[in-house]
Design a protein around this motif. Structure first.
Motif, mmCIF file in Angstrom:
data_model
loop_
_atom_site.group_PDB
_atom_site.id
_atom_site.type_symbol
_atom_site.label_atom_id
_atom_site.label_comp_id
_atom_site.label_asym_id
_atom_site.label_seq_id
_atom_site.Cartn_x
_atom_site.Cartn_y
_atom_site.Cartn_z
ATOM 1 N N LEU A 194 0.447 -1.408 -0.383
ATOM 2 C CA LEU A 194 0.502 -0.436 -0.076
ATOM 3 C C LEU A 194 0.662 0.999 0.305
ATOM 4 N N ASN A 195 1.383 1.054 0.884
ATOM 5 C CA ASN A 195 2.911 2.461 0.890
ATOM 6 C C ASN A 195 4.081 2.451 -0.850
ATOM 7 N N LEU A 196 4.141 1.635 -1.050
ATOM 8 C CA LEU A 196 4.251 1.240 -2.822
ATOM 9 C C LEU A 196 3.020 2.386 -3.781
ATOM 10 N N LEU A 197 1.697 1.793 -3.384
ATOM 11 C CA LEU A 197 1.358 2.532 -4.363
ATOM 12 C C LEU A 197 0.511 3.497 -4.040
ATOM 13 N N GLN A 198 0.523 4.777 -2.662
ATOM 14 C CA GLN A 198 0.968 5.703 -2.069
ATOM 15 C C GLN A 198 1.590 6.317 -2.667
ATOM 16 N N ARG A 199 2.611 6.420 -3.253
ATOM 17 C CA ARG A 199 4.027 6.631 -3.636
ATOM 18 C C ARG A 199 3.998 7.012 -5.378
ATOM 19 N N ALA A 200 3.539 5.841 -5.445
ATOM 20 C CA ALA A 200 3.885 5.269 -6.819
ATOM 21 C C ALA A 200 2.571 6.555 -7.623
ATOM 22 N N HIS A 201 1.665 6.613 -7.000
ATOM 23 C CA HIS A 201 0.001 7.401 -7.888
ATOM 24 C C HIS A 201 0.821 9.089 -8.214
ATOM 25 N N THR A 202 1.860 9.739 -7.067
ATOM 26 C CA THR A 202 1.680 10.599 -6.798
ATOM 27 C C THR A 202 2.478 11.137 -8.441
ATOM 28 N N LEU A 203 3.788 10.182 -8.754
ATOM 29 C CA LEU A 203 4.931 10.231 -9.817
ATOM 30 C C LEU A 203 3.562 10.600 -11.039
ATOM 31 N N GLU A 204 4.551 11.561 -12.015
ATOM 32 C CA GLU A 204 4.056 12.094 -13.783
ATOM 33 C C GLU A 204 4.062 11.009 -14.457
ATOM 34 N N THR A 205 4.695 9.989 -13.966
ATOM 35 C CA THR A 205 4.151 8.645 -15.316
ATOM 36 C C THR A 205 3.532 7.182 -14.650
ATOM 37 N N TYR A 206 2.732 8.458 -14.175
ATOM 38 C CA TYR A 206 2.132 6.781 -13.033
ATOM 39 C C TYR A 206 0.878 6.810 -14.122
ATOM 40 N N GLY A 207 1.251 4.870 -14.486
ATOM 41 C CA GLY A 207 -0.227 4.709 -15.115
ATOM 42 C C GLY A 207 0.391 5.218 -16.632
ATOM 43 N N VAL A 208 0.790 5.426 -17.651
ATOM 44 C CA VAL A 208 1.459 6.332 -18.476
ATOM 45 C C VAL A 208 1.658 4.814 -19.672
ATOM 46 N N ASP A 209 1.804 4.747 -20.199
ATOM 47 C CA ASP A 209 1.384 3.968 -21.402
ATOM 48 C C ASP A 209 2.154 3.953 -22.775
ATOM 49 N N PRO A 210 3.239 4.443 -23.052
ATOM 50 C CA PRO A 210 4.148 5.265 -23.835
ATOM 51 C C PRO A 210 4.300 5.195 -25.321
ATOM 52 N N HIS A 211 3.241 5.723 -26.403
ATOM 53 C CA HIS A 211 2.938 5.512 -27.478
ATOM 54 C C HIS A 211 4.078 6.673 -28.086
ATOM 55 N N PRO A 212 4.946 6.183 -29.118
ATOM 56 C CA PRO A 212 6.153 7.094 -30.054
ATOM 57 C C PRO A 212 5.309 7.344 -30.754
ATOM 58 N N CYS A 213 5.296 8.647 -30.945
ATOM 59 C CA CYS A 213 5.532 9.643 -32.167
ATOM 60 C C CYS A 213 5.960 10.734 -32.845
ATOM 61 N N LYS A 214 5.405 11.622 -33.593
ATOM 62 C CA LYS A 214 6.228 12.672 -34.126
ATOM 63 C C LYS A 214 5.011 13.659 -33.871
ATOM 64 N N ASP A 215 5.860 14.700 -33.742
ATOM 65 C CA ASP A 215 4.714 16.382 -33.978
ATOM 66 C C ASP A 215 5.110 16.588 -35.536
ATOM 67 N N PHE A 216 4.029 17.829 -35.152
ATOM 68 C CA PHE A 216 3.975 18.782 -36.367
ATOM 69 C C PHE A 216 5.325 18.679 -36.606
ATOM 70 N N THR A 217 6.687 18.918 -35.913
ATOM 71 C CA THR A 217 8.126 19.918 -36.764
ATOM 72 C C THR A 217 8.914 18.112 -36.934
ATOM 73 N N GLY A 218 8.610 16.751 -36.259
ATOM 74 C CA GLY A 218 8.970 16.075 -36.492
ATOM 75 C C GLY A 218 9.730 15.788 -35.756
ATOM 76 N N SER A 219 9.960 16.198 -34.512
ATOM 77 C CA SER A 219 9.835 15.468 -32.886
ATOM 78 C C SER A 219 9.429 14.906 -32.493
ATOM 79 N N THR A 220 10.543 13.615 -31.812
ATOM 80 C CA THR A 220 9.871 12.943 -31.186
ATOM 81 C C THR A 220 9.268 13.277 -29.863
ATOM 82 N N ALA A 221 8.479 12.848 -30.138
ATOM 83 C CA ALA A 221 7.492 12.717 -28.703
ATOM 84 C C ALA A 221 6.220 11.412 -27.900
#
Length: 607
Positions: A194-221
Motif C-alpha cells: 500500500l505504501n508503494l501504491l501511495q508513493r507511485a500514484h503521485t509520480l508523473e508517469t504513473y499509469g502512462v503507457d507510452p505511444h511513440p510518435c512524431k509531432d508536426f515539427t518532426g520531433s519525437t514525442a
C-alpha cells in the motif's frame, strides 16, 4: 433465377476448441479452451475467477499481433475475429486503467495485483522517479518480499539479489537497504504494498503507457493517457497535460492522430487580467495506421472511463467527421465512479492472497541483438513470436539514459547503448557503467532520475522495446538506418532487406485486393437493372432540382431589385435581412461590375 448462398460456419468448426494461454502479472500462466464464437469477456472472467477477483474493471487482456502491434482484447467481440495469429493464442493479463486513488480500492487482492503491475513498470523503466523515490519504492518491494531485515538471514549485499530497476547501482542499493532496515520495519506485506501504491500514484508517469510518435515539427514525442487527462512527453519533460474535461474530441486519419481540446488564454491589460477559451488542435504522426488506431482506441476508452459519471453517458465515437467514413468505437464497461461505488458495497470476507516470491522477469534475458533490431522497425512483417519473446517485446519499456555509455565491448559497435546488451550484461553478473546515480555523479541523490533532467525515452517501436536515445527515428524512417560500424552483422541487414521486400509485396497484394473489391462493387451496381433504374431516376431528380435552383435564385434577385410593385416582393424588400444584403453585397457587386464593363468598353472604343 439463381439463389444467393451465404457461407456459414459448420457445426463442427464452431465446436472446435482452441487453446488460450494467459500470462499473469507474476509471470505464471493459466490455460483454457475456447470455441470459435467465444467472446473476450469469457477470458477476462476466467482470469478473475482464478483470482476470485471482484474489482475487475481496472484490468484487461492484451495480445500482440504478428506485426508486433499491441491490442487490448475487446470483451464484446469474438476472440477469433480479433486475433490475427494462428492458434494456440498467448495473451497477457494486465492493468488497463490505473486507479486514480489507490486508497479507494476495497480489497487487498486488487491492491496486490496493482502492486505487481507497478513493480513491472518500475523494472521496465516505465515509471520514472527521483533517486529518493526510487530508493523508497525499492525498499517497499524488499519489505513486501522479505519482511523485516534479519542480520542472521540477510547478507550485506542482499538488495543486489533483487533486480528492481533498469539501472540499479550500488549507491541506490545502499539507500534501499538503509530505508528497509529503519523506516519500514514491522510492516506486513499488505502495508508495504500500500505504501508503494501511495508513493507511485503521485509520480508523473504513473499509469502512462507510452505511444511513440512524431509531432508536426518532426520531433519525437510520447503520448499517454492517465486518470487526469492526455499527456505528452517530449525530450526531457512533459510538454502537454490536457485534462479530460478540456478534451473535446480524439480522431485519427491514417497515420495522423488529432487531439482537439480547449485551452484557457490569459491576457493582461494594466492591472486587470482577462481569460478566454481558445481551441487547441494537437497533431501527431505514428509509424503505422494500426498504431494510430490503437492509440485512438486507448484514448477513447480512457476518456470514457475517467471522464463520464455513468456508463449510460458513453457514446459511440467516430474517428472522422465525414459521414460514412472512418472507424466507429464505443467503450463497453463501467466507468471509474461506478467502479468505486461498487467497491464500497463489497461485503464478502476478503479472499486469501497468494503472494509469489520476487524473481527475475521472463523478459529480462529474452532480447538478443537480432530480436532488438527486428523490433525497432514495426513496419516490417514478422512471424508470431514465442511466448517469452512476445511478452518481452510487450514489457520492456521506458529506459531513461542520461549519458551515453558502452555497456558491452563485444556489441557496442551496433548501438551506442543497447539495452539488450544491458540485460545480457546483468544476467552474466557483470557490472556495467551506470548513472542512476553513479559514484562519479556527485550530488545525484535527488536529481538522478527526475523527469526534468533525464530524457524520457520509452520504446522506439509500437512495442515497448528499449533502444538508445536516437533510436526512435528508426521507427519512422525507411530503410532502417543503423550506425555504420565495421562489426555490424551483415546478416541482420540482409534480413531487414528481405523483410522490407516482403512488406512491399504484402502491401501490393493488399492494393490488388482493394481493387478487386471495388471492381466487384462496381459490377454489382452496374449489373442490377432495377438498382440502375433507381439510381438514374435519383440523378435526374437531383439534376432538375439543381437546375431550378440555379435558375430561380437569379430570377428572384432580379425581381427584387427591379421596380415591379408586387405585394410579396414589397414585403421582402422591407425586411432588414434584404436591406443588409442590398447594401453590403448587391450594391458593391453592381458597382464592381459596372466599373468592369466601362473599362472593357473604353478598351474596345480606344482600339
Amino acid at each position: 433465377m439463381k439463389m444467393l448462398r451465404f457461407r456459414t460456419s459448420s457445426v463442427k468448426s464452431l465446436n472446435q476448441e482452441i487453446k488460450c494461454t494467459i500470462r499473469l502479472l507474476d509471470d505464471s500462466e493459466i490455460s483454457c479452451n475456447i470455441q470459435r464464437d467465444t467472446k473476450g469477456q469469457f477470458l477476462l472472467d476466467h482470469v478473475c475467477n482464478h483470482y476470485s477477483l471482484l474489482e475487475k474493471d481496472y484490468f484487461g487482456i492484451r495480445y500482440v499481433d504478428p506485426e508486433k502491434q499491441r491490442h487490448w482484447l475487446e470483451p464484446n467481440k469474438c476472440i477469433v475475429k480479433q486475433m490475427k495469429s494462428h492458434s494456440p493464442y498467448t495473451m497477457c493479463f494486465r492493468v488497463k486503467f490505473y486507479p486514480h486513488e489507490p486508497m479507494k480500492i476495497k480489497e487487498e487482492l486488487t491492491r496486490y495485483l496493482l502492486y505487481l503491475q507497478l513493480k513491472r513498470d518500475i523494472f521496465h523503466g516505465r515509471l520514472l522517479c527521483s533517486f529518493s523515490d526510487a530508493a523508497y519504492l525499492g525498499a517497499c518491494i524488499i519489505q513486501a518480499e522479505l519482511g523485516d531485515y534479519d542480520s542472521d538471514e540477510h547478507p550485506e549485499d542482499y538488495v543486489s539479489e533483487f533486480k528492481m530497476f533498469p539501472k540499479q547501482t550500488l549507491k541506490l542499493e545502499k539507500k534501499i537497504a538503509e530505508i528497509h532496515k529503519s523506516e519500514l520495519r514491522g510492516q506486513c506485506p499488505a502495508i508495504a504494498e500500500l505504501n508503494l501504491l501511495q508513493r507511485a500514484h503521485t509520480l508523473e508517469t504513473y499509469g502512462v503507457d507510452p505511444h511513440p510518435c512524431k509531432d508536426f515539427t518532426g520531433s519525437t514525442a510520447f503520448l499517454g493517457f492517465t486518470a487526469t487527462g492526455f499527456v505528452v512527453f517530449q525530450g526531457n519533460k512533459r510538454i502537454h497535460l490536457l485534462k479530460w474535461t478540456d478534451v473535446s474530441k480524439l480522431k485519427f486519419e491514417g497515420k495522423t492522430f488529432y487531439v482537439i481540446g480547449i485551452q484557457k488564454e490569459i491576457s493582461f491589460k494594466g492591472r486587470m487580467h482577462y481569460s478566454k477559451l481558445k481551441k487547441l488542435v494537437l497533431t501527431f504522426h505514428t509509424s503505422t495506421p494500426a498504431a494510430c488506431k490503437h492509440l485512438w482506441k486507448c484514448g477513447v476508452e480512457n476518456q470514457a472511463f475517467y471522464k463520464c459519471a455513468k456508463s449510460s453517458q458513453i457514446k459511440t465515437v467516430s474517428s472522422s467527421n465525414i459521414f460514412f467514413k472512418g472507424s466507429r468505437f464505443r467503450y463497453s464497461g463501467r466507468v471509474a465512479k461506478e467502479v468505486i461505488e461498487a467497491s464500497s458495497k463489497i461485503q464478502r470476507d476478503p479472499p486469501e492472497v497468494h503472494r509469489s516470491a520476487i524473481g527475475q522477469s521472463k523478459s529480462f534475458n529474452s532480447l538478443n541483438n537480432k530480436q532488438l533490431i527486428m523490433n525497432v522497425e514495426p513496419l516490417l512483417p514478422a512471424l508470431p513470436s514465442s511466448n517469452e519473446h512476445e511478452e518481452s517485446a510487450s514489457e520492456n519499456g521506458l529506459l531513461a539514459l542520461k549519458d551515453v555509455v558502452h555497456l558491452s565491448p563485444m556489441k557496442s559497435s551496433l548501438l551506442e547503448v543497447d539495452p539488450g546488451d544491458l540485460n545480457e550484461c546483468r544476467a552474466s553478473g557483470e557490472k556495467p557503467a551506470e548513472d542512476l546515480p553513479s559514484e562519479d555523479n556527485p550530488g545525484g541523490d535527488e536529481e538522478a532520475l527526475t523527469i526534468s533532467e533525464l530524457m524520457y525515452n520509452p520504446c522506439t517501436s509500437v512495442l515497448p522495446t528499449p533502444v538508445e536515445d536516437g533510436g526512435i527515428d528508426l521507427l519512422f524512417d525507411h530503410p532502417v538506418k543503423l550506425a555504420k560500424e565495421p562489426d555490424v552483422d551483415n546478416e541482420s541487414y540482409e534480413e531487414l532487406e528481405a523483410d522490407e521486400r516482403a512488406f512491399l509485396i504484402a502491401e501490393e497484394e493488399e492494393m490488388k485486393e482493394v481493387r478487386r473489391v471495388l471492381g466487384c462493387s462496381y459490377k454489382l451496381l452496374t449489373g442490377n437493372k432495377q438498382l440502375n433504374a433507381c439510381m438514374q431516376s435519383f440523378v435526374r431528380l437531383l439534376a432538375v432540382g439543381l437546375g431550378l435552383l440555379v435558375f430561380a435564385l437569379p430570377l428572384l434577385l432580379v425581381l427584387l431589385e427591379s421596380d415591379i410593385d408586387i405585394s410579396f416582393l414589397h414585403e421582402i424588400r422591407q425586411t432588414p435581412e434584404f436591406e443588409q444584403f442590398h447594401h453590403e453585397y448587391y450594391c458593391p457587386l453592381r458597382q464592381w461590375m459596372t466599373c468592369k464593363m466601362n473599362f472593357i468598353l473604353d478598351k474596345l472604343g480606344g482600339s
